[in-house]
Every structure is written in C-alpha cells, then in structure tokens.
Design a protein around this motif. Structure first.
Motif, PDB file in Angstrom:
ATOM      1  N   GLY A  52       0.821  -1.211   0.000  1.00  0.00           N
ATOM      2  CA  GLY A  52       0.000   0.000   0.000  1.00  0.00           C
ATOM      3  C   GLY A  52       0.851   1.255   0.000  1.00  0.00           C
ATOM      4  N   ASP A  53       0.235   2.344  -0.412  1.00  0.00           N
ATOM      5  CA  ASP A  53       0.884   3.649  -0.346  1.00  0.00           C
ATOM      6  C   ASP A  53       0.748   4.181   1.077  1.00  0.00           C
ATOM      7  OD1 ASP A  53       1.068   3.211  -3.022  1.00  0.00           O
ATOM      8  OD2 ASP A  53      -0.223   4.881  -3.634  1.00  0.00           O
ATOM      9  N   THR A  54       1.806   4.781   1.581  1.00  0.00           N
ATOM     10  CA  THR A  54       1.779   5.311   2.942  1.00  0.00           C
ATOM     11  C   THR A  54       2.826   6.404   3.098  1.00  0.00           C
ATOM     12  OG1 THR A  54       2.018   4.776   5.288  1.00  0.00           O
ATOM     13  CG2 THR A  54       3.323   3.470   3.747  1.00  0.00           C
ATOM     14  N   LYS A  55       2.512   7.407   3.883  1.00  0.00           N
ATOM     15  CA  LYS A  55       3.467   8.506   4.095  1.00  0.00           C
ATOM     16  C   LYS A  55       4.602   8.094   5.019  1.00  0.00           C
ATOM     17  CE  LYS A  55       0.489  10.375   7.759  1.00  0.00           C
ATOM     18  NZ  LYS A  55      -0.396  11.490   8.161  1.00  0.00           N
ATOM     19  N   ASN A  56       4.372   7.034   5.815  1.00  0.00           N
ATOM     20  CA  ASN A  56       5.391   6.595   6.774  1.00  0.00           C
ATOM     21  C   ASN A  56       5.543   5.075   6.712  1.00  0.00           C
ATOM     22  OD1 ASN A  56       7.083   6.091   8.961  1.00  0.00           O
ATOM     23  ND2 ASN A  56       6.171   7.735  10.194  1.00  0.00           N
ATOM     24  N   PRO A  57       6.295   4.547   5.734  1.00  0.00           N
ATOM     25  CA  PRO A  57       6.414   3.097   5.561  1.00  0.00           C
ATOM     26  C   PRO A  57       6.954   2.377   6.788  1.00  0.00           C
ATOM     27  CG  PRO A  57       7.297   4.265   3.656  1.00  0.00           C
ATOM     28  CD  PRO A  57       7.044   5.287   4.707  1.00  0.00           C
ATOM     29  N   LYS A  58       7.944   2.947   7.443  1.00  0.00           N
ATOM     30  CA  LYS A  58       8.555   2.281   8.587  1.00  0.00           C
ATOM     31  C   LYS A  58       7.551   2.126   9.732  1.00  0.00           C
ATOM     32  CE  LYS A  58      12.559   2.450  11.679  1.00  0.00           C
ATOM     33  NZ  LYS A  58      12.870   1.032  11.432  1.00  0.00           N
ATOM     34  N   LYS A  59       6.826   3.194  10.020  1.00  0.00           N
ATOM     35  CA  LYS A  59       5.846   3.144  11.098  1.00  0.00           C
ATOM     36  C   LYS A  59       4.734   2.141  10.788  1.00  0.00           C
ATOM     37  CE  LYS A  59       2.550   6.035  13.651  1.00  0.00           C
ATOM     38  NZ  LYS A  59       1.935   7.401  13.773  1.00  0.00           N
ATOM     39  N   LEU A  60       4.262   2.132   9.545  1.00  0.00           N
ATOM     40  CA  LEU A  60       3.204   1.201   9.159  1.00  0.00           C
ATOM     41  C   LEU A  60       3.683  -0.239   9.261  1.00  0.00           C
ATOM     42  CD1 LEU A  60       0.397   0.590   8.072  1.00  0.00           C
ATOM     43  CD2 LEU A  60       1.299   0.923   5.750  1.00  0.00           C
ATOM     44  N   SER A  61       4.902  -0.495   8.821  1.00  0.00           N
ATOM     45  CA  SER A  61       5.454  -1.844   8.893  1.00  0.00           C
ATOM     46  C   SER A  61       5.527  -2.322  10.339  1.00  0.00           C
ATOM     47  CB  SER A  61       6.844  -1.882   8.259  1.00  0.00           C
ATOM     48  OG  SER A  61       7.428  -3.162   8.407  1.00  0.00           O
TER      49      SER A  61
END
Length: 432
Positions: free
Chosen positions: A326-335
């Motif tokens: 998915g698209d996300t502004k904060n990949p690390k936090k989402l992961s």
C-alpha cells in the motif's frame, strides 16, 4: 468417467483420465449459453531446473522459457491460431504463472470445434529460428512495459528479496538477456517434457452433453501418439536467506510499502489439511487488518493507509507467503504496526468468533456469486486443486474452521516465518 457431487456448491463434476494420461474435468451448465475451456500444463516460471524423465542429469534453462513457450504455441506455419478461434466465433488467450501455463477459449457457438482447436494447437508445436527471434523483441517490449509500473515493481522487488537466488526472484517473463538466449531447440526440449498429456489437465464447462463431449475428447486424443513418461523431478526452492530493508526510488506521488511474510516451504501433504491451512491463513489477516477490523479503520482515519492498502496469501506446493502492500506517508511506522499486530494477534479484540463468522459469510457470499462466472470457476479450479480436494470443497471446509483451528495454523506459520520489508520511495521524499 466418474461423477462427483458437491451439494453445498450445487455442482456436479465429471472426471476422466485418458489412456495417454490426460486428466479431463467436465462441469455441465445447462442454463448457460457459453462454453469455456481451459487446457493447463503443470509448467511455470519456477521450472527452469529439473531432471527430465529417464535422465539422471540436471537440466537448466533460461528464466522466462515457460512464458516464451506460451507465446509461441499460438503461431503455426499457416498463421496465428487466434484467427481460427475468431472464425469460430470464439475468444482465446493464455497465461503463465509460477507453476502452470493455461490456454483457454470462450464461445457461444461451435463448442466442439473450439475444443478440438484448443487441443490440436497446444499439442502441435511449431518453432523456428526466425519466429523465435521475432518473438524475442515482442516479449522484451512486454518486459519493459512492466518496468514502468510502480506497483509491479513493488511486488517484484518484494519477491526478489523474499526468495533471493531462486526462480521466484525473477520475472515470469524473464529478462532481456535470458529471452535473447532462448532457442527453438530449447523450446522443443521443454515442450516434450512438460506438455506430455500426463502433465496436463483439460477443464470444460458449459451447456454441452457430457457424454458426447467425453467421446469427442477421447477420439481426438486417441488419434495422437504419446509414449508413457515417468514423473518430472522438479527442484525445490533453495532455502536462501531473505534480504530485508531494501528501498528503491521512483517517480511516485507517495512512498509504497511491501511487507512480505515468507512461510516455511515444508507443507502438509494431506490435501484436506492443505486446503484448511490456506483458508485459515487467508482469513487471519482479514480478521486483524482487513476492512472490517478496528485497526484498518484507525489506520485509514489517521491517513496512514488509503484505498491502495491490500494483502494476499499465495500458496503453492513449493512456496507460500503473505504480501501486504500500500501507499503510505510513513512506511517504517506502518510496517512496525502491522508486524506487531500479527505477532500479538491473540489479544486483538477483532480476533473473535463473531468477527470470524461475519468473514466466513462474506467469503461464502463472494464464492457463490463468483460461481456465475465460467471463467472464474475454471481458473479457480485449476489453481485450487489439491489431489482429491478442490475448489468445490471450499464451502464444506470453510464451515469447519474455528478460531482454535485458525490459531493452530497461524502459530505454525508465525513460528517459522521470515519477514521482509521492501519500500519504494518517491523522489521528493528522498530529497527531503
């Protein structure tokens, strides 16, 4: 010919194994005005290394050869087979996956003639140096087209890091270099090994008379000579170490995250257990991060995810994995959020019996709705077939699933899983 009834799915399936080894399935649909045929060989992009029947020597071919062969089978000395299907009022196509290649037709008329054409063109290869060289340029253009697709790049990048140094790390279509190295002789060698009837399945569904169609198919195959062959010894995927944390920069509006969870490749051999395992894991992520979960709502409202967010579970006899993208502004936090949710799922408020029953009803609703599509039935049957258990057993096996059964399979998966992050960064975020 054997008949199998599936009361919950409301279907009757007829099954034959011909003398040459070809497995044939007939699904009668008296109320339909269209016939759909799918001719499948158990040969995909993973099958570049194998020991051929009667040999002790390892054969190694170029990446993309299964897909290349799929393209070339449509071309005959007298022209493109697609025009012949068109003259019969039919549409035709083909596709290659990791483990199979399928050829299909769909028609409202001339169902027997289309079945004959499907069988005959797939079972009559015609490769020359000239037509192979022409196809190399066409496939290279196809490869380049996917290179320009950021979502494809995301999934391909995830696979290459989840299964490094294996055929899964390579594009199904191959690379420009591997395509250029394929010869007509290579195609004939692979064809002779993987396109033997004993390695193939024919699925036909529509308003035809089953007995007449079975006689027709048997007569067609009886006119062709095949020598009996031993099974192909396929190479298992190497147990390579995963590579996590890789990034790539592309011209995208927002960063893209791919989170991969690679399962242990040693799967159950019992077909019913395997289907139960797949359904359990497919429901698992829906329970804790699907669109009916509180976590999804929280992430969506916080703009951590958007409508591009999704996940899937892929299972084959040689591999299985989750992919969450998915698209996300904060990949690390989402992961980090997703990984924590997976590991602590037992205390998640959405992992409950009422939620499970809701999702099972939704899955059944989608299943029965999809049974109106002959294309869907044929393609899913080809994919969801584990020896004696198949796509039509789904309602019965789904009804057996409980939180305890799902938890048992999830725990087994999590205990051995390998986690991979792959991120595509936007050029603007890279500069920041």
């Amino acid at each position: 010919m054997k008949e199998q009834n599936y009361p919950q799915a409301g279907e009757r399936l007829f099954h034959s194994t011909l003398e040459n080894g070809l497995t044939v399935y007939y699904l009668p649909k008296a109320d339909y005005n269209r016939t759909y045929g799918l001719f499948t060989t158990n040969f995909g992009s993973l099958d570049t290394r194998f020991i051929a029947p009667g040999s002790k020597k390892m054969s190694h071919f170029q990446e993309g050869i299964a897909h290349f062969l799929e393209h070339k089978l449509f071309e005959k000395k007298e022209g493109d087979v697609m025009y012949k299907f068109g003259a019969l009022g039919a549409q035709t196509n083909a596709f290659t996956s990791f483990s199979r290649t399928s050829y299909l037709f769909s028609t409202r008329e001339n169902s027997f003639e289309c079945t004959e054409l499907l069988l005959d063109f797939v079972q009559d290869p015609y490769f020359t140096k000239e037509n192979v060289e022409k196809e190399q340029g066409i496939i290279q253009q196809e490869i380049q087209m996917y290179q320009d697709d950021s979502d494809w790049q995301l999934f391909a990048g995830l696979l290459s890091h989840m299964y490094p140094d294996t055929p899964l790390a390579q594009d199904i279509a191959g690379t420009p270099e591997s395509i250029n190295a394929i010869t007509a002789e290579d195609l004939y060698q692979n064809y002779e090994i993987f396109y033997h009837p004993s390695n193939m399945t024919l699925f036909l569904t529509g308003p035809f008379d089953v007995s007449k169609m079975d006689d027709f198919v048997r007569n067609n195959q009886a006119q062709k000579h095949y020598t009996k062959k031993e099974p192909i010894e396929r190479m298992a995927l190497e147990q390579t170490k995963v590579k996590s944390g890789a990034t790539k920069t592309l011209d995208v509006a927002m960063p893209k995250l791919a989170l991969g969870l690679r399962g242990d490749d040693r799967l159950a051999t019992d077909s019913r257990t395997l289907m139960r395992y797949k359904l359990s894991l497919s429901l698992f992520l829906d329970l804790i991060i699907g669109r009916t979960s509180k976590r999804y709502e929280t992430l969506y409202n916080a703009h951590e995810i958007d409508d591009t967010f999704g996940f899937s579970f892929d299972l084959d006899k040689r591999f299985h994995f989750f992919s969450i993208t998915g698209d996300t502004k904060n990949p690390k936090k989402l992961s980090e959020t997703l990984q924590e949710a997976i590991k602590s799922y037992k205390i998640d408020s959405d992992f409950n019996a009422a939620h499970l029953e809701l999702l099972k009803r939704d899955m059944l609703g989608e299943y029965f709705s999809a049974l109106n599509s002959l294309e869907y039935i044929a393609n899913q049957f080809s994919t969801e077939r584990y020896d004696e258990i198949n796509f039509f057993d789904l309602p019965e096996i789904l009804s057996e699933l409980t939180l305890e059964i799902i938890s048992k399979h999830v725990d087994s998966f999590i205990a051995e899983m390998k986690v991979v992050e792959y991120t595509i960064l936007s050029q603007s975020s890279e500069m920041n």
